[in-house]
Design an enzyme around this catalytic site. Sequence first.
Site, PDB file in Angstrom:
ATOM      1  N   HIS A  54      33.081   0.182  59.588  1.00 43.20           N
ATOM      2  CA  HIS A  54      32.466   1.218  60.081  1.00 43.20           C
ATOM      3  C   HIS A  54      33.512   1.693  61.114  1.00 43.20           C
ATOM      4  CE1 HIS A  54      28.481   0.586  58.655  1.00 43.20           C
ATOM      5  NE2 HIS A  54      28.562  -0.740  59.134  1.00 43.20           N
ATOM      6  N   GLU A 157      21.557  -8.777  54.895  1.00 43.69           N
ATOM      7  CA  GLU A 157      21.326  -7.337  55.233  1.00 43.69           C
ATOM      8  C   GLU A 157      20.286  -6.588  54.446  1.00 43.69           C
ATOM      9  OE1 GLU A 157      25.059  -5.079  56.972  1.00 43.69           O
ATOM     10  OE2 GLU A 157      25.525  -6.412  55.210  1.00 43.69           O
ATOM     11  N   ASP A 183      20.407  -3.899  60.072  1.00 42.02           N
ATOM     12  CA  ASP A 183      20.159  -3.271  58.563  1.00 42.02           C
ATOM     13  C   ASP A 183      19.047  -4.080  57.874  1.00 42.02           C
ATOM     14  OD1 ASP A 183      22.259  -1.526  58.353  1.00 42.02           O
ATOM     15  OD2 ASP A 183      23.619  -2.806  57.830  1.00 42.02           O
TER      16      ASP A 183
END
Length: 266
Positions: A54, A157, A183
């Site tokens: 990210h 996730e 998530d």
Amino acid sequence: MPVKIDDIVRNPMKERLARGEVVASMTVRLVPGIEIARIAKTAGFDSLYVDMEHSSFSLQTTGQICMAALEAGITPLVRVPGVAEVSRVLDGGALGIIAPHVRSAAAARDYVRAAKFPPLGDRSAAGPLPQLHYRAFPAAQADAALNAATTLMVQFESEEALAKAAEIVAVEGVDMVMIGSNDLLADWGLAGQYEHARLREAYAKTIAACRKHGKHVGVGGLSSRPELAAEFVRMGARYVSTGTDLGFLLAAATTKAKEVREMSQG
């Protein structure tokens, strides 16, 4: 006296976990300079992880931060975008990989093959590495020491991952599981509902599976819910991802700006 490899290749985070202690980790997404490693150490963190999933960080930036963390005496991990980056970030100085979106034992084994030297995996020899202080050791000795020091943490996730928790955790070479709470909740259609019973059930199931195999569980995505993170630590989790450098900077800056605004209102 000859330098002993065990005096060089150390993973402070793994050592704390082996003693049953709780590990505090900081996520690096914003600051590209090596200073962030020293800041993390001074702040009292046991580990940091560079979030390549990210952020726009390059491999070079990631390696520099990892090497600075090694020198500071905290464990550098990297969350990679995928398997392809694993060997390069490890060769650059990381002492562990965070593998996102692992949904099966087969996917976990792919990460093991990339992160561990034979006989556990297929990682290629790269000669003297930052973790070895660029010293040359016999290959068998170096490979064994690096395998022991390198942490592979897979992330749960999705409901699919939870359904296969037992078989994923059982994969040799997987050291830890971190639950990506945000998530996971989104996968259930429950985004932001941190107090939902399903999240507690997910942690309980994962902690039980990891205990069976002598492995550890990490808490992720709960930087805004420290009380809930503490509850999961009491349940048995031993790694806490506390938040990002961006979040810490913004929170402190916001507090100071608010203080000044309130001065004029007094």
